[in-house]
Write a protein that holds these residues in place. Structure first.
Motif, PDB file in Angstrom:
ATOM      1  N   PRO A 119       0.840  -1.202   0.000  1.00 39.66           N
ATOM      2  CA  PRO A 119       0.000   0.000   0.000  1.00 39.66           C
ATOM      3  C   PRO A 119       0.875   1.254   0.000  1.00 39.66           C
ATOM      4  CG  PRO A 119      -0.833  -1.604   1.574  1.00 39.66           C
ATOM      5  CD  PRO A 119       0.490  -2.122   1.106  1.00 39.66           C
ATOM      6  N   GLY A 120       0.464   2.252  -0.758  1.00 37.12           N
ATOM      7  CA  GLY A 120       1.232   3.482  -0.856  1.00 37.12           C
ATOM      8  C   GLY A 120       2.223   3.514  -1.999  1.00 37.12           C
ATOM      9  N   THR A 121       2.354   2.386  -2.726  1.00 39.25           N
ATOM     10  CA  THR A 121       3.252   2.355  -3.889  1.00 39.25           C
ATOM     11  C   THR A 121       2.680   3.236  -4.990  1.00 39.25           C
ATOM     12  OG1 THR A 121       3.967   0.100  -3.380  1.00 39.25           O
ATOM     13  CG2 THR A 121       4.327   0.877  -5.630  1.00 39.25           C
ATOM     14  N   PRO A 122       3.463   4.155  -5.562  1.00 39.18           N
ATOM     15  CA  PRO A 122       2.950   5.019  -6.626  1.00 39.18           C
ATOM     16  C   PRO A 122       2.947   4.332  -7.983  1.00 39.18           C
ATOM     17  CG  PRO A 122       5.242   5.548  -6.216  1.00 39.18           C
ATOM     18  CD  PRO A 122       4.866   4.492  -5.204  1.00 39.18           C
ATOM     19  N   VAL A 123       2.205   4.894  -8.917  1.00 35.60           N
ATOM     20  CA  VAL A 123       2.228   4.454 -10.302  1.00 35.60           C
ATOM     21  C   VAL A 123       3.397   5.161 -10.996  1.00 35.60           C
ATOM     22  CG1 VAL A 123       0.991   4.461 -12.510  1.00 35.60           C
ATOM     23  CG2 VAL A 123      -0.259   4.081 -10.373  1.00 35.60           C
ATOM     24  N   ARG A 124       4.256   4.401 -11.651  1.00 37.64           N
ATOM     25  CA  ARG A 124       5.387   4.972 -12.369  1.00 37.64           C
ATOM     26  C   ARG A 124       5.289   4.663 -13.857  1.00 37.64           C
ATOM     27  NH1 ARG A 124       9.615   6.516  -8.952  1.00 37.64           N
ATOM     28  NH2 ARG A 124       9.364   5.818  -6.775  1.00 37.64           N
ATOM     29  N   ASN A 125       5.874   5.521 -14.674  1.00 40.31           N
ATOM     30  CA  ASN A 125       5.947   5.232 -16.099  1.00 40.31           C
ATOM     31  C   ASN A 125       7.222   4.458 -16.401  1.00 40.31           C
ATOM     32  OD1 ASN A 125       8.051   7.116 -16.174  1.00 40.31           O
ATOM     33  ND2 ASN A 125       6.768   8.750 -17.024  1.00 40.31           N
ATOM     34  N   TYR A 126       7.415   4.130 -17.674  1.00 38.60           N
ATOM     35  CA  TYR A 126       8.554   3.291 -18.048  1.00 38.60           C
ATOM     36  C   TYR A 126       9.896   3.976 -17.784  1.00 38.60           C
ATOM     37  CZ  TYR A 126       8.856   6.121 -22.307  1.00 38.60           C
ATOM     38  OH  TYR A 126       8.991   7.163 -23.192  1.00 38.60           O
ATOM     39  N   ARG A 127       9.891   5.293 -17.603  1.00 35.16           N
ATOM     40  CA  ARG A 127      11.130   6.015 -17.271  1.00 35.16           C
ATOM     41  C   ARG A 127      11.406   5.992 -15.765  1.00 35.16           C
ATOM     42  NH1 ARG A 127       8.430   9.937 -20.481  1.00 35.16           N
ATOM     43  NH2 ARG A 127       9.182  10.010 -22.634  1.00 35.16           N
ATOM     44  N   GLY A 128      10.474   5.471 -14.989  1.00 30.93           N
ATOM     45  CA  GLY A 128      10.628   5.451 -13.547  1.00 30.93           C
ATOM     46  C   GLY A 128      10.039   6.659 -12.861  1.00 30.93           C
ATOM     47  N   ASP A 135      -0.589   8.044  -2.556  1.00 33.23           N
ATOM     48  CA  ASP A 135      -1.742   8.394  -1.714  1.00 33.23           C
ATOM     49  C   ASP A 135      -2.878   9.018  -2.515  1.00 33.23           C
ATOM     50  OD1 ASP A 135      -0.557  10.787  -2.383  1.00 33.23           O
ATOM     51  OD2 ASP A 135      -0.471  11.583  -0.347  1.00 33.23           O
ATOM     52  N   ASP A 136      -2.863   8.823  -3.828  1.00 37.86           N
ATOM     53  CA  ASP A 136      -3.910   9.412  -4.673  1.00 37.86           C
ATOM     54  C   ASP A 136      -5.283   8.863  -4.301  1.00 37.86           C
ATOM     55  OD1 ASP A 136      -4.329  10.981  -7.423  1.00 37.86           O
ATOM     56  OD2 ASP A 136      -5.607   9.197  -7.464  1.00 37.86           O
ATOM     57  N   GLU A 137      -6.275   9.727  -4.342  1.00 38.23           N
ATOM     58  CA  GLU A 137      -7.637   9.357  -3.965  1.00 38.23           C
ATOM     59  C   GLU A 137      -8.176   8.186  -4.768  1.00 38.23           C
ATOM     60  OE1 GLU A 137     -12.125  11.398  -3.817  1.00 38.23           O
ATOM     61  OE2 GLU A 137     -10.390  12.517  -4.581  1.00 38.23           O
ATOM     62  N   HIS A 138      -7.765   8.077  -6.017  1.00 37.41           N
ATOM     63  CA  HIS A 138      -8.339   7.049  -6.895  1.00 37.41           C
ATOM     64  C   HIS A 138      -7.413   5.850  -7.117  1.00 37.41           C
ATOM     65  CE1 HIS A 138     -11.714   9.640  -7.709  1.00 37.41           C
ATOM     66  NE2 HIS A 138     -10.899  10.613  -8.059  1.00 37.41           N
ATOM     67  N   LEU A 139      -6.305   5.791  -6.405  1.00 34.37           N
ATOM     68  CA  LEU A 139      -5.379   4.668  -6.540  1.00 34.37           C
ATOM     69  C   LEU A 139      -5.595   3.676  -5.400  1.00 34.37           C
ATOM     70  CD1 LEU A 139      -2.963   3.250  -7.845  1.00 34.37           C
ATOM     71  CD2 LEU A 139      -1.450   4.717  -6.470  1.00 34.37           C
ATOM     72  N   ALA A 140      -6.040   2.461  -5.755  1.00 36.01           N
ATOM     73  CA  ALA A 140      -6.283   1.436  -4.741  1.00 36.01           C
ATOM     74  C   ALA A 140      -5.060   0.557  -4.516  1.00 36.01           C
ATOM     75  CB  ALA A 140      -7.470   0.560  -5.147  1.00 36.01           C
ATOM     76  N   ALA A 141      -4.321   0.248  -5.582  1.00 37.22           N
ATOM     77  CA  ALA A 141      -3.150  -0.625  -5.456  1.00 37.22           C
ATOM     78  C   ALA A 141      -2.397  -0.642  -6.774  1.00 37.22           C
ATOM     79  CB  ALA A 141      -3.561  -2.044  -5.078  1.00 37.22           C
ATOM     80  N   VAL A 142      -1.118  -0.953  -6.700  1.00 35.58           N
ATOM     81  CA  VAL A 142      -0.290  -1.154  -7.891  1.00 35.58           C
ATOM     82  C   VAL A 142       0.004  -2.645  -8.009  1.00 35.58           C
ATOM     83  CG1 VAL A 142       2.003  -0.762  -8.908  1.00 35.58           C
ATOM     84  CG2 VAL A 142       0.730   1.147  -7.902  1.00 35.58           C
ATOM     85  N   PRO A 296     -13.305   4.429  -7.020  1.00 33.79           N
ATOM     86  CA  PRO A 296     -14.098   5.644  -7.216  1.00 33.79           C
ATOM     87  C   PRO A 296     -13.832   6.712  -6.160  1.00 33.79           C
ATOM     88  CG  PRO A 296     -15.480   3.877  -6.375  1.00 33.79           C
ATOM     89  CD  PRO A 296     -14.157   3.263  -6.695  1.00 33.79           C
ATOM     90  N   ASN A 297     -13.425   6.292  -4.966  1.00 33.14           N
ATOM     91  CA  ASN A 297     -13.124   7.227  -3.890  1.00 33.14           C
ATOM     92  C   ASN A 297     -12.348   6.485  -2.808  1.00 33.14           C
ATOM     93  OD1 ASN A 297     -15.169   5.961  -2.040  1.00 33.14           O
ATOM     94  ND2 ASN A 297     -16.581   6.762  -3.579  1.00 33.14           N
ATOM     95  N   ARG A 298     -11.938   7.206  -1.776  1.00 32.66           N
ATOM     96  CA  ARG A 298     -11.121   6.593  -0.730  1.00 32.66           C
ATOM     97  C   ARG A 298     -11.869   5.543   0.084  1.00 32.66           C
ATOM     98  NH1 ARG A 298      -6.278   9.041  -0.212  1.00 32.66           N
ATOM     99  NH2 ARG A 298      -6.062  11.187  -0.978  1.00 32.66           N
TER     100      ARG A 298
END
Length: 359
Positions: A119-128, A135-142, A296-298
């Motif tokens: 939990p708390g892992t961010p979404v990264r692009n291919y460049r890192g 902690d984005d409101e709409h991110l549940a998991a990576v 959809p939300n937290r």
């Protein structure tokens, strides 16, 4: 029953006992109340986190399903560390609801057990680079899966990546995918030493390597990257069929056509006793980025199924229900001369239909 099947049966039984039946072939009750017609509030079913480097005690593997996802073992590719499965984190959700029950080892069940990062892992692009904070409101998991260091695995490729990885796990190696120009891209040609090269802007098979009698995972991943280079929305559209909303199930996906195309994947479906439904969704945008579960939300990880309204998700235009698809039945090229482990004597496909519902 061969040794491999016995081992996988034991794996399924261990999961069943550990999660109180979460992995069983049955209607599985969830554990929280739906709060509104727009969405259903969800909390993790447990605060326990299983880590990939847990040392089993007493000879019991606390996370036997991790071996289903071969990329986790590939130390040559960067990815977040897996800590638990999607089912473990999200399945305990809605009392009065049952989540989808797939056949053991099926495409649908394999999706529901995808490994997740902490939990708390961010979404990264291919460049890192971080494109969605942890902690984005709409991110549940990576999802703990690699995306490469080049912009090759884009949004429309992720459904084929997952499907091909499942086929690798069930030892169905006679796979065939398409380029956007509908050119056939069978894995057998790759093993035979042929490679895809550009010729006047189109892919062409050219013999560039010696045939390999046995396919290893590195070769398989190289093949997939080559497929992704030449495929996008048109290829995925040709590989799929429209799906009626009432047939919604894990493995279905919404497809925005275009270049690059955008895909929204259904990882799980829950149904209440009065027929209301909710779905667990994942996406990866283009340019290539981490596959991630959205919410959809937290307070909720579930999106209500309302077929009279479009599906609105973050960072993408709304999806219409006419854009709902599922992959066609598995295709292969048995007429192509086989090599080594790809010969018909190898273990046959477990299922002729990647999204077939269990009887």
């Amino acid at each position: 029953m061969n040794l491999s099947m016995i081992c996988r049966t034991v794996v399924t039984l261990v999961a069943f006992l550990a999660w109180g039946g979460v992995g069983c072939r049955c209607d599985r009750p969830a554990s929280m109340t739906a709060q509104s017609s727009a969405s259903a509030d969800v909390a993790p079913s447990s605060n326990t986190v299983l880590t990939a480097d847990v040392q089993p005690t007493g000879g019991v593997n606390p996370w036997p399903e991790l071996e289903w996802y071969k990329w986790v073992e590939d130390s040559s590719r960067l990815m977040p560390k897996p800590v638990e499965t999607a089912m473990h984190r999200f399945a305990g959700s809605l009392p009065g609801y049952t989540v989808f029950a797939g056949e053991a080892e099926s495409w649908t069940e394999w999706l529901r057990l995808l490994p997740l990062a902490a939990p708390g892992t961010p979404v990264r692009n291919y460049r890192g680079e971080i494109v969605v904070p942890g902690d984005d409101e709409h991110l549940a998991a990576v999802v703990a899966i690699d995306i490469g260091t080049q912009d090759i695995q884009q949004s429309a490729d992720i459904i084929l990546r997952l499907h091909a990885e499942w086929r690798w796990w069930v030892n169905d190696l006679r796979m065939l995918y398409l380029s956007d120009a509908k050119m056939e891209l069978p894995l057998q040609k790759w093993v035979a030493g042929e490679r895809l090269v550009a010729s006047e802007g189109k892919p062409t098979w050219v013999r560039q390597a010696e045939p390999k009698p046995k396919l290893d995972y590195a070769d398989f991943r190289a093949y997939l990257d080559s497929v992704f280079t030449w495929s996008d929305g048109q290829a995925l559209l040709a590989e799929s069929v429209p799906l009626a909303p009432e047939s919604l199930e894990p493995g279905a996906f919404f497809l925005h056509e275009g270049h690059p195309a955008q895909v929204l994947i259904v990882l799980d479906v829950a149904t209440s006793q009065d027929g209301k439904r909710a779905m667990l969704l994942a996406q990866a945008q283009s340019p290539g980025e981490s596959l991630h579960v959205i919410r959809p939300n937290r307070n909720s990880v579930w999106f209500s199924v309302r077929t009279d309204q479009p599906v609105r998700v973050p960072r993408a235009k709304a999806y219409g229900w006419k854009e709902l698809h599922r992959l066609k039945p598995l295709r292969s090229r048995p007429e192509v001369e086989c090599i080594g482990s790809l010969c018909p004597q190898a273990k046959p496909p477990l299922s002729a239909d990647p999204g077939a519902r269990s009887p």
